[in-house]
Design a protein around this motif. Structure first.
Motif, PDB file in Angstrom:
ATOM      1  N   LYS A   1       0.821  -1.219   0.000  1.00  0.00           N
ATOM      2  CA  LYS A   1       0.000   0.000   0.000  1.00  0.00           C
ATOM      3  C   LYS A   1       0.852   1.265   0.000  1.00  0.00           C
ATOM      4  O   LYS A   1       0.448   2.289  -0.521  1.00  0.00           O
ATOM      5  CB  LYS A   1      -0.909   0.023   1.239  1.00  0.00           C
ATOM      6  CG  LYS A   1      -2.113  -0.871   1.131  1.00  0.00           C
ATOM      7  CD  LYS A   1      -2.897  -0.820   2.435  1.00  0.00           C
ATOM      8  CE  LYS A   1      -4.116  -1.709   2.419  1.00  0.00           C
ATOM      9  NZ  LYS A   1      -5.262  -1.124   1.730  1.00  0.00           N
ATOM     10  N   ASN A   2       1.994   1.215   0.660  1.00  0.00           N
ATOM     11  CA  ASN A   2       2.903   2.367   0.685  1.00  0.00           C
ATOM     12  C   ASN A   2       4.274   1.892   0.227  1.00  0.00           C
ATOM     13  O   ASN A   2       5.268   2.005   0.956  1.00  0.00           O
ATOM     14  CB  ASN A   2       2.960   2.977   2.087  1.00  0.00           C
ATOM     15  CG  ASN A   2       1.788   3.905   2.344  1.00  0.00           C
ATOM     16  OD1 ASN A   2       1.705   4.983   1.765  1.00  0.00           O
ATOM     17  ND2 ASN A   2       0.871   3.473   3.186  1.00  0.00           N
ATOM     18  N   SER A   3       4.318   1.366  -0.992  1.00  0.00           N
ATOM     19  CA  SER A   3       5.526   0.671  -1.437  1.00  0.00           C
ATOM     20  C   SER A   3       6.735   1.596  -1.542  1.00  0.00           C
ATOM     21  O   SER A   3       7.859   1.162  -1.313  1.00  0.00           O
ATOM     22  CB  SER A   3       5.276  -0.035  -2.762  1.00  0.00           C
ATOM     23  OG  SER A   3       4.972   0.913  -3.752  1.00  0.00           O
ATOM     24  N   ASP A   4       6.530   2.876  -1.868  1.00  0.00           N
ATOM     25  CA  ASP A   4       7.685   3.785  -1.975  1.00  0.00           C
ATOM     26  C   ASP A   4       8.384   3.953  -0.633  1.00  0.00           C
ATOM     27  O   ASP A   4       9.605   3.860  -0.543  1.00  0.00           O
ATOM     28  CB  ASP A   4       7.238   5.165  -2.481  1.00  0.00           C
ATOM     29  CG  ASP A   4       6.808   5.117  -3.932  1.00  0.00           C
ATOM     30  OD1 ASP A   4       7.601   4.644  -4.761  1.00  0.00           O
ATOM     31  OD2 ASP A   4       5.677   5.534  -4.221  1.00  0.00           O
TER      32      ASP A   4
ATOM     33  N   ASP B   1       6.663  11.495  -4.081  1.00  0.00           N
ATOM     34  CA  ASP B   1       7.595  12.554  -4.465  1.00  0.00           C
ATOM     35  C   ASP B   1       8.591  12.853  -3.346  1.00  0.00           C
ATOM     36  O   ASP B   1       9.764  13.088  -3.597  1.00  0.00           O
ATOM     37  CB  ASP B   1       6.832  13.831  -4.825  1.00  0.00           C
ATOM     38  CG  ASP B   1       5.936  13.608  -6.036  1.00  0.00           C
ATOM     39  OD1 ASP B   1       6.283  12.728  -6.860  1.00  0.00           O
ATOM     40  OD2 ASP B   1       4.902  14.288  -6.152  1.00  0.00           O
ATOM     41  N   ALA B   2       8.079  12.835  -2.109  1.00  0.00           N
ATOM     42  CA  ALA B   2       8.943  13.150  -0.970  1.00  0.00           C
ATOM     43  C   ALA B   2      10.100  12.156  -0.874  1.00  0.00           C
ATOM     44  O   ALA B   2      11.246  12.535  -0.634  1.00  0.00           O
ATOM     45  CB  ALA B   2       8.129  13.139   0.325  1.00  0.00           C
ATOM     46  N   VAL B   3       9.792  10.876  -1.094  1.00  0.00           N
ATOM     47  CA  VAL B   3      10.816   9.840  -0.982  1.00  0.00           C
ATOM     48  C   VAL B   3      11.933  10.068  -2.006  1.00  0.00           C
ATOM     49  O   VAL B   3      13.091   9.752  -1.759  1.00  0.00           O
ATOM     50  CB  VAL B   3      10.165   8.443  -1.166  1.00  0.00           C
ATOM     51  CG1 VAL B   3      11.209   7.376  -1.455  1.00  0.00           C
ATOM     52  CG2 VAL B   3       9.370   8.066   0.071  1.00  0.00           C
TER      53      VAL B   3
ATOM     54  N   TYR C   1       7.388   8.852   8.757  1.00  0.00           N
ATOM     55  CA  TYR C   1       7.511  10.312   8.744  1.00  0.00           C
ATOM     56  C   TYR C   1       8.884  10.724   8.224  1.00  0.00           C
ATOM     57  O   TYR C   1       9.008  11.660   7.434  1.00  0.00           O
ATOM     58  CB  TYR C   1       7.287  10.889  10.151  1.00  0.00           C
ATOM     59  CG  TYR C   1       7.518  12.383  10.204  1.00  0.00           C
ATOM     60  CD1 TYR C   1       6.493  13.273   9.889  1.00  0.00           C
ATOM     61  CD2 TYR C   1       8.778  12.903  10.507  1.00  0.00           C
ATOM     62  CE1 TYR C   1       6.721  14.640   9.887  1.00  0.00           C
ATOM     63  CE2 TYR C   1       9.013  14.261  10.497  1.00  0.00           C
ATOM     64  CZ  TYR C   1       7.980  15.130  10.196  1.00  0.00           C
ATOM     65  OH  TYR C   1       8.209  16.476  10.173  1.00  0.00           O
ATOM     66  N   GLU C   2       9.910  10.014   8.669  1.00  0.00           N
ATOM     67  CA  GLU C   2      11.276  10.369   8.289  1.00  0.00           C
ATOM     68  C   GLU C   2      11.465  10.329   6.768  1.00  0.00           C
ATOM     69  O   GLU C   2      12.223  11.123   6.224  1.00  0.00           O
ATOM     70  CB  GLU C   2      12.253   9.401   8.967  1.00  0.00           C
ATOM     71  CG  GLU C   2      13.707   9.717   8.706  1.00  0.00           C
ATOM     72  CD  GLU C   2      14.632   8.603   9.202  1.00  0.00           C
ATOM     73  OE1 GLU C   2      14.340   8.000  10.245  1.00  0.00           O
ATOM     74  OE2 GLU C   2      15.626   8.329   8.522  1.00  0.00           O
ATOM     75  N   ARG C   3      10.785   9.399   6.108  1.00  0.00           N
ATOM     76  CA  ARG C   3      10.934   9.299   4.644  1.00  0.00           C
ATOM     77  C   ARG C   3       9.928  10.152   3.891  1.00  0.00           C
ATOM     78  O   ARG C   3      10.224  10.670   2.822  1.00  0.00           O
ATOM     79  CB  ARG C   3      10.784   7.846   4.184  1.00  0.00           C
ATOM     80  CG  ARG C   3      12.061   7.056   4.180  1.00  0.00           C
ATOM     81  CD  ARG C   3      12.270   6.451   5.513  1.00  0.00           C
ATOM     82  NE  ARG C   3      13.550   5.752   5.666  1.00  0.00           N
ATOM     83  CZ  ARG C   3      13.911   5.191   6.810  1.00  0.00           C
ATOM     84  NH1 ARG C   3      13.130   5.268   7.872  1.00  0.00           N
ATOM     85  NH2 ARG C   3      15.069   4.598   6.911  1.00  0.00           N
ATOM     86  N   ALA C   4       8.715  10.276   4.418  1.00  0.00           N
ATOM     87  CA  ALA C   4       7.651  10.936   3.654  1.00  0.00           C
ATOM     88  C   ALA C   4       7.563  12.432   3.944  1.00  0.00           C
ATOM     89  O   ALA C   4       7.058  13.198   3.124  1.00  0.00           O
ATOM     90  CB  ALA C   4       6.311  10.272   3.964  1.00  0.00           C
TER      91      ALA C   4
END
Lengths: 257, 492
Positions: free
Chosen positions: A193-196, B17-19, B331-334
């Motif tokens: 669901k949140n693969s990125d 995009d954030a990642v 949170y740290e990644r997004a």
């Protein structure tokens, strides 16, 4: 002592070697192991994705499979080589019973689940707490770094039990994993669901593991290892994921290859 | 810029995009790791942390259980001390009340203390629409306001910005909001702070109206409390003639003594300080000292509905320390913007879908913005079991069920867009309650293993884009067990 092995659906289907390792290890330690063939899944994928009402029949199924043996004294414990499935039974089954009661469906679910909840142990806590052993007579001449999976670490509070077991393995060199307590990013359906975000977390975990220079990343949960191992394979870091049961089962006579 | 962030895409898209933004990732990683390590050290100094945490939880739960009683007591105390209490059911009502109060003073600008509640209701935009300019005076909020940006963190709203970016914002934007940045401004922290100080000082000395939130409200005395690090809040609370405080109804504590717990747990959890540098308290109005007029706007905006939910209500214990953001790997990644709310991170993922409902795409996606690793629960100084509430809200999204909206119980239908997943979950449940079917499926998978693709279509692609799939073994464990009688027979 006689125990029932709850292998879990993931291990049964994808990682039978882990199951064979648990049988070999426990048998070596003088524990008789049974595998009730009707067992399937604890319901964690359903519960954690929000399908609590779909998870309930699976919790009942678990109690149907293991409950009678526990009640009759046939099984002294139910052992599972998965921190997150053990946490599902021990932490979330009681909650499911409470929720059913809050929804006006009475105590039936709670009563059915009550006998199996305290009898369910994750493998390493069973070894250390119940059998009282840290040196299981294993031999594994490799460099290993240990990843404490989130549910084992925080839900079950396994603490240093797994690393004490590993430290007592002959030939094994344990290397500390930087950021060990950070989640690898698997999280069940989260990985899809949140693969990125999941992939970014996995890549960071693999980079930290590779920085130790160890040959093997060890954990007590094959779901996390499936995600970490899949990332290792894609990033080609030259490490391999191994379940702790397989290391503890390895001996000089029958080494894990 | 809207305080309510309507029309935000769902979390996975926003996070995508954030990642990939390496500067953002580096800024966030550096900041969160620094503060989480400091927090751990500050907490470890106290040998009674576990008891403080339990006490904080108990005080909050007790207060929430008797919220009506304490709110009435607060209203009486504030009124007796010379203040005026207003009740706002939602954001619109709160904005109308504040706008009316400001316009009645004849002023067209206000100075603001950093406040989550006023951001939650989009007060600055509402004031702007009536021709009133609101100046943020917290350094990080100033950076966000000048940059026409959104806060990315509860405590450190500009956490996503580095020094170079801040210098550029100051150079380009300060002039159009007031005193311009000094010539030749560099990115050294001292110079940036001095530029902000000069820019803000002129506003403090001119402003006749101050707007604040509060960290706590003490029912027995009608006292409001703000804790802060910079001192600009104290300027806004003492210099203006009129002070308007907008505060969520859950911020109440019964007595002064209760503050002894939170004034220890809040600073250590948030800024990793033993005590915050400025603790300001104000009680109504006082002759010849501070504001002549004091208004308290008590904000509901979904809070009593949240209180009606027996699992979700624990989110109202939150003291906005943001420790959960700083330890959260997601949170740290997004980053904070991906959460589409003034409340980002794990607490935002459970608070926003309760305060706003789960109808919008972003709110329906927030309960899934977590791997359920539990680090947030572990650090929470009031022991909010965030993973428990996340799973509870996931259930609300996919299964629907009873919720309270505006004080009335309604039954939500399952959210759309989950039909395939629901079918798959049902099918899996069926197979898992029919072991023979499961075994047959395993055998089929084993027989066809050589033909399994390395990449799979549909939702599975999200897995194989970045990770290799494990190979299905030739024989499941259960078949091995049956064939070899648990390894006793030959052929093991």
């Amino acid at each position: 002592m006689r125990v029932a092995l709850f292998l879990t659906c993931v291990n049964d289907t994808l990682y039978p070697d882990t199951g064979r390792a648990v049988v070999k290890l426990l048998t070596r330690l003088g524990v008789e192991v049974d595998f009730p063939a009707a067992q399937t899944c604890c319901g964690q994928p359903h519960y954690n994705t929000g399908y609590r009402h779909e998870a309930e029949p699976l919790a009942r199924h678990y109690s149907d499979v293991f409950g009678p043996g526990v009640a009759s004294g046939d099984y002294d414990a139910i052992i599972t080589p998965s921190g997150s499935c053990a946490a599902m039974v021990r932490e979330l089954y009681p909650r499911m019973g409470e929720r059913a009661r809050a929804e006006g469906r009475g105590d039936r679910l709670a009563t059915a689940l009550a006998p199996v909840i305290p009898k369910t142990y994750e493998l390493t806590e069973f070894l250390v707490d119940v059998l009282g052993v840290t040196d299981v007579g294993a031999f594994y001449p490799h460099t290993v770094t240990y990843h404490p999976t989130c549910h084992g670490l925080r839900s079950l509070g396994l603490g240093d039990r797994p690393t004490r077991l590993l430290a007592a393995v002959k030939g094994l060199e344990l290397r500390e994993l930087p950021g060990a307590q950070e989640c690898c990013g698997f999280g069940g359906t989260f990985a899809v669901k949140n693969s990125d975000v999941s992939a970014a977390m996995g890549a960071d975990k693999v980079r930290n593991a590779a920085a130790t220079g160890a040959e093997v990343l060890c954990a007590a949960d094959n779901s996390c290892l499936m995600h970490i191992g899949g990332t290792m394979s894609r990033l080609q870091v030259g490490m391999r994921p191994v379940h702790i049961a397989e290391i503890l089962a390895s001996t000089e006579e029958e080494p894990l290859v | 810029m809207s305080g309510t962030y309507l029309g935000m895409p769902a979390f996975p898209e926003a996070a995508h995009d954030a990642v990939r933004n390496t500067t953002l990732r580096a800024n966030l990683r550096h900041a969160t790791h620094t503060i989480r390590d400091k927090r751990a050290r500050a907490v470890a100094e106290l040998d009674d942390w576990a008891r403080l945490r339990e006490a904080g939880k108990q005080i909050k739960d007790h207060t929430l259980r008797h919220l009506e009683h304490y709110l009435v007591q607060l209203e009486e105390s504030v009124t007796a001390a010379g203040g005026t209490v207003h009740w706002a059911a939602d954001a619109d009502e709160a904005n109308r009340i504040v706008t009316r109060l400001v316009l009645a003073t004849g002023e067209r600008e206000v100075v603001k203390v950093k406040s989550m509640a006023t951001q939650e209701i989009g007060l600055n935009e509402a004031l702007e629409a009536e021709g009133v300019r609101a100046y943020e005076t917290d350094l990080a909020e100033l950076i966000v306001q000048l940059g026409d940006d959104r806060p990315s963190h509860i405590l450190v709203p500009a956490i996503h910005r580095n020094r170079g970016e801040i210098r550029d914002i100051f150079r380009e934007e300060m002039g159009s909001w007031g005193r311009p940045a000094p010539e030749g401004l560099t990115d050294t922290p001292a110079e940036l702070a001095e530029a902000a100080r000069l820019h803000l000082r002129e506003k403090f000395l001119r402003a006749k109206v101050g707007v604040s939130g509060a960290n706590f409200m003490v029912a027995e005395t009608g006292t409001l409390v703000v804790v802060e690090s910079e001192g600009n809040g104290r300027m806004c609370l003492t210099l203006p003639e009129t002070l308007i405080s907008v505060v969520g109804i859950e911020k109440i504590v019964p007595t002064w003594q209760d503050l002894e717990v939170f004034l220890q747990t809040l600073p250590r959890s948030s800024t990793a300080e033993r005590m915050n540098p400025y603790t300001s308290t104000w009680t109504g109005t006082t002759e010849s000292d501070g504001p002549r007029t004091f208004h308290l706007v008590l904000l509901d905006n979904g809070r009593t509905d949240t209180l009606a939910d027996e699992v979700g209500r624990q989110a109202l214990r939150c003291i906005r320390c943001s420790a959960c953001l700083n330890v959260c790997p997601v949170y740290e990644r997004a980053g904070g913007h991906a959460y589409g709310s003034v409340y980002p991170g794990p607490i935002g993922a459970i608070l926003s879908p309760q305060l706003r409902g789960t109808q919008s795409e972003i709110d329906a996606s927030l309960p899934y913005a977590s791997s359920l690793c539990g680090a947030c629960y572990e650090v929470c100084p009031v022991a909010i079991d965030i993973p428990e509430v996340l799973v509870h809200l996931r259930e609300r999204v996919v299964e629907g069920g009873p919720v309270t909206r505006r004080g009335t119980k309604v039954t939500l239908k399952p959210a759309r867009g989950h039909a395939a997943e629901r079918a798959a979950m049902r099918a899996a449940r069926w197979a898992f309650t029919h072991p023979a079917a499961l075994a047959a499926g395993q055998r089929l998978a084993a027989r066809t293993r050589r033909f399994h693709p390395r990449t799979v279509p549909g939702p599975g692609r999200a897995w194989t884009d970045t990770r290799d799939l494990p190979q299905v073994p030739a024989e499941s464990f259960r078949d091995w067990w049956q064939r070899t009688d648990g390894g006793k027979e030959a052929g093991k």
